[in-house]
Enzyme design. Structure first.
Site, PDB file in Angstrom:
ATOM      1  CE  LYS A  22      -1.748   1.667   4.059  1.00 56.37           C
ATOM      2  NZ  LYS A  22      -1.425   3.080   4.264  1.00 56.37           N
ATOM      3  CG  ASN A  23       2.537   2.672   3.567  1.00 55.35           C
ATOM      4  OD1 ASN A  23       1.344   2.950   3.405  1.00 55.35           O
ATOM      5  ND2 ASN A  23       3.081   2.554   4.772  1.00 55.35           N
ATOM      6  CB  CYS A 115      -4.809  11.384  11.886  1.00 53.86           C
ATOM      7  SG  CYS A 115      -3.187  10.735  12.188  1.00 53.86           S
ATOM      8  NE  ARG A 120       0.541  10.409  10.077  1.00 55.99           N
ATOM      9  CZ  ARG A 120       0.236   9.238   9.520  1.00 55.99           C
ATOM     10  NH1 ARG A 120      -0.886   8.656   9.789  1.00 55.99           N
ATOM     11  NH2 ARG A 120       1.061   8.656   8.677  1.00 55.99           N
ATOM     12  CG  ASP A 301       3.149   1.630   9.669  1.00 56.55           C
ATOM     13  OD1 ASP A 301       2.767   2.507  10.459  1.00 56.55           O
ATOM     14  OD2 ASP A 301       3.254   1.831   8.441  1.00 56.55           O
ATOM     15  NE  ARG A 394      -6.677   4.277   5.937  1.00 56.05           N
ATOM     16  CZ  ARG A 394      -5.710   4.484   6.831  1.00 56.05           C
ATOM     17  NH1 ARG A 394      -5.957   4.474   8.111  1.00 56.05           N
ATOM     18  NH2 ARG A 394      -4.474   4.725   6.436  1.00 56.05           N
TER      19      ARG A 394
HETATM   20  C1  UD1 Z   1       4.429   6.991   6.289  1.00 56.49           C
HETATM   21  C2  UD1 Z   1       3.572   5.754   6.138  1.00 56.49           C
HETATM   22  C3  UD1 Z   1       3.017   5.309   7.494  1.00 56.49           C
HETATM   23  C4  UD1 Z   1       4.160   5.153   8.503  1.00 56.49           C
HETATM   24  C5  UD1 Z   1       5.031   6.395   8.547  1.00 56.49           C
HETATM   25  C6  UD1 Z   1       6.279   6.219   9.413  1.00 56.49           C
HETATM   26  C7  UD1 Z   1       2.624   5.995   3.925  1.00 56.49           C
HETATM   27  C8  UD1 Z   1       1.417   6.254   3.086  1.00 56.49           C
HETATM   28  N1  UD1 Z   1       2.453   6.070   5.245  1.00 56.49           N
HETATM   29  O1  UD1 Z   1       3.571   8.037   6.785  1.00 56.49           O
HETATM   30  O2  UD1 Z   1       2.355   4.052   7.315  1.00 56.49           O
HETATM   31  O3  UD1 Z   1       3.610   4.931   9.790  1.00 56.49           O
HETATM   32  O4  UD1 Z   1       5.478   6.722   7.211  1.00 56.49           O
HETATM   33  O5  UD1 Z   1       7.020   5.144   8.961  1.00 56.49           O
HETATM   34  O6  UD1 Z   1       3.694   5.688   3.417  1.00 56.49           O
HETATM   35  N2  UD1 Z   1       6.463  14.900  10.469  1.00 56.49           N
HETATM   36  C9  UD1 Z   1       6.572  16.239  10.746  1.00 56.49           C
HETATM   37  N3  UD1 Z   1       6.522  17.122   9.704  1.00 56.49           N
HETATM   38  C10 UD1 Z   1       6.343  16.712   8.413  1.00 56.49           C
HETATM   39  C11 UD1 Z   1       6.230  15.342   8.136  1.00 56.49           C
HETATM   40  C12 UD1 Z   1       6.298  14.451   9.198  1.00 56.49           C
HETATM   41  O7  UD1 Z   1       6.724  16.644  11.889  1.00 56.49           O
HETATM   42  O8  UD1 Z   1       6.286  17.562   7.513  1.00 56.49           O
HETATM   43  C13 UD1 Z   1       6.508  13.930  11.593  1.00 56.49           C
HETATM   44  C14 UD1 Z   1       5.157  13.204  11.748  1.00 56.49           C
HETATM   45  O9  UD1 Z   1       4.273  13.940  12.561  1.00 56.49           O
HETATM   46  C15 UD1 Z   1       5.587  11.914  12.401  1.00 56.49           C
HETATM   47  C16 UD1 Z   1       6.970  11.651  11.776  1.00 56.49           C
HETATM   48  O10 UD1 Z   1       7.416  12.901  11.263  1.00 56.49           O
HETATM   49  O11 UD1 Z   1       5.714  12.080  13.791  1.00 56.49           O
HETATM   50  C17 UD1 Z   1       6.957  10.602  10.687  1.00 56.49           C
HETATM   51  O12 UD1 Z   1       6.093  11.003   9.646  1.00 56.49           O
HETATM   52  P1  UD1 Z   1       6.321  10.576   8.135  1.00 56.49           P
HETATM   53  O13 UD1 Z   1       7.597   9.802   7.998  1.00 56.49           O
HETATM   54  O14 UD1 Z   1       6.143  11.769   7.273  1.00 56.49           O
HETATM   55  O15 UD1 Z   1       5.113   9.577   7.906  1.00 56.49           O
HETATM   56  P2  UD1 Z   1       4.063   9.560   6.714  1.00 56.49           P
HETATM   57  O16 UD1 Z   1       4.753   9.784   5.418  1.00 56.49           O
HETATM   58  O17 UD1 Z   1       2.886  10.394   7.065  1.00 56.49           O
END
Ligand code: UD1
Length: 416
Positions: A22-23, A115, A120, A301, A394
């Site tokens: 999925k990711n 969420c 996030r 995850d 999902r």
């Molecule tokens: C992706 C995965 C999700 C997984 C996560 C961490 C997908 C669709 N989803 O989510 O399943 O749990 O990686 O491995 O691939 N953060 C910030 N600012 C930002 C972006 C992120 O502070 O601009 C923080 C987030 O709040 C979180 C951490 O960084 O605490 C990790 O987030 P991120 O690696 O971006 O996860 P996702 O891409 O949302």
């Protein structure tokens, strides 16, 4: 309203085919917006996240065709999403930002709210786009970015998966060279980079903390088979660690799951890497300590599925969640089955108990839902997992059929 009825099950035996990730698929679908030509994605998983993103891309004017075993996306003419609700439904839809900006020189999305598993924010996505020359403007609960992109050096404050993917996609069509430093290294990033390269992008360093992208003027269509889902494979390995038995996870890759495999081995589960996938044998017997980290550290995850394993494993297991601030909601639900769990901020301590008993519980998020199904496999009587919000579908394709196929007593029941 979907519920999962789970009963205490015999040791799981047989083969589980692991679905396409999925990711990996979600960013690749957004990457299809970077070309006017057809992008064919082989074997997309049948998940609601994929259909939600398909609808969003269709709302942007991208043509989405489903054939048996493939999804074909054509973004010859497209626009910004008009209905902001489509974007709000799914966090991953923020990944349209980079491609929209790169091709249309303007992108607007609503700001994602908090969420279930934390706030996030998307500040790293926006900081990176701004370094590439985009003007960023906030109004009416949304963010608008505009401008022609130019290559730049971007330093991410944390190796965000989504920010790395968004910036990688945006930079493929930017003028000049972009360096993303402190980039995420997850296998899904490597797969996205390989997919973009097959469209004519010039990328090096994906899978390391510095990714370099030489912008090109246009990208062409491609056919792509994304990687197998390491989180689904890891969840099924946890199912085996709970019931014991012998599972062949067809298509699972050991090189994407090292951290989990080491932990399961420490717990006494045997794992063999075979050409067709991973063989998992036996049940967890010793407790373990888990600290979630960015890749190649232990994936956040898989924290919830491993907590389900810890509930019945003798001794004291400890979990430290460092990625998301609110990702222990399954602990309270697991406790309803008789698990002994104490949570203090980002630490959870689990005392293994020989007896869990079935109860009605609620899936608070996707991975929490899977963890509750797993715990139900070793709880006396029936565990009814309420998934009224549809979290499990999902991200897990036919989880009840896959577990039932290897002897798990799991049924999906629709309730009025
Ligand atoms: C992706 C995965 C999700 C997984 C996560 C961490 C997908 C669709 N989803 O989510 O399943 O749990 O990686 O491995 O691939 N953060 C910030 N600012 C930002 C972006 C992120 O502070 O601009 C923080 C987030 O709040 C979180 C951490 O960084 O605490 C990790 O987030 P991120 O690696 O971006 O996860 P996702 O891409 O949302």
């Amino acid at each position: 309203m979907a519920h999962y009825a789970v009963r205490e099950s015999p040791p799981l035996r047989g083969e589980i085919p692991i679905s396409t990730s999925k990711n990996a698929v979600l960013p690749i679908m957004c990457g299809a917006l970077l070309t006017r030509e057809d992008v064919r994605i082989e074997n997309p998983p049948n998940l609601t996240d994929v259909s939600t993103l398909s609808s969003l891309l269709e709302a942007c004017g991208c043509r989405v065709r489903r054939e048996t075993g493939a999804l074909i996306l054509t973004a010859s003419g497209f626009k910004n999403p008009q209905d902001e609700e489509d974007v709000r439904k799914m966090r991953a839809s923020v990944l349209v930002l980079g491609p929209l900006l790169a091709r249309l020189h303007e992108a607007r999305i609503p700001l994602p709210g908090g969420c279930a598993i934390g706030q996030r924010p998307i500040d790293q996505h926006l900081k990176g786009m701004s370094a590439l020359g985009a003007k960023v403007h906030f109004d009416h609960g949304g963010v608008t970015l505009c401008g022609r992109l130019r290559g730049a050096t971007i330093y991410l404050d944390m190796p965000s998966v989504g920010a790395t993917e968004n910036l990688l996609m945006a930079a493929t069509l930017a003028e000049g060279t972009t360096r993303i430093e402190n980039a995420a290294k997850e296998p899904e990033i490597v797969d996205l980079a390989a997919f973009l390269s097959s469209m004519g992008a010039r990328i090096s360093g994906a899978g390391t903390s510095t990714i370099v992208i030489e912008g090109v003027s246009s990208l062409h269509g491609t056919t792509w088979q994304p990687i197998a889902d390491r989180i689904e494979a890891g969840t099924m390995a946890c199912a085996c660690a709970i019931t014991g038995g012998e599972l062949m996870l067809r298509g699972a890759r050991a090189d994407h799951l090292r951290s989990l495999l080491f932990k399961l081995s420490e717990a006494g589960v045997h794992i063999h890497d075979t050409p067709g996938g991973l063989m998992v044998l036996g049940r967890a017997k010793q407790p373990f300590e888990i600290r979630t980290m960015v890749y190649p550290g232990f994936p956040t995850d898989l924290q919830a599925p491993m907590m389900a394993v810890a509930c019945k494993t003798p001794g004291t297991s400890v979990f430290l969640e460092t990625i998301f601030e609110n990702r222990f909601m399954h602990a309270a639900e697991l406790s309803r089955l008789g698990a002994h769990i104490r949570v203090e901020n980002r630490v959870a301590v689990v005392e293994g108990t020989p007896y869990l008993t079935g109860a009605p519980v609620t899936a608070t998020d996707l991975r929490a839902g899977a963890a509750l199904i797993l715990a139900g496999l070793c709880a006396e009587g029936e565990t009814l997992v309420n998934d009224a919000d549809g979290h499990i579908t999902r991200g897990y394709e036919r989880i009840e059929e896959k577990l039932a196929g290897v002897g798990g007593l799991v049924r999906r029941v629709c309730m009025p």
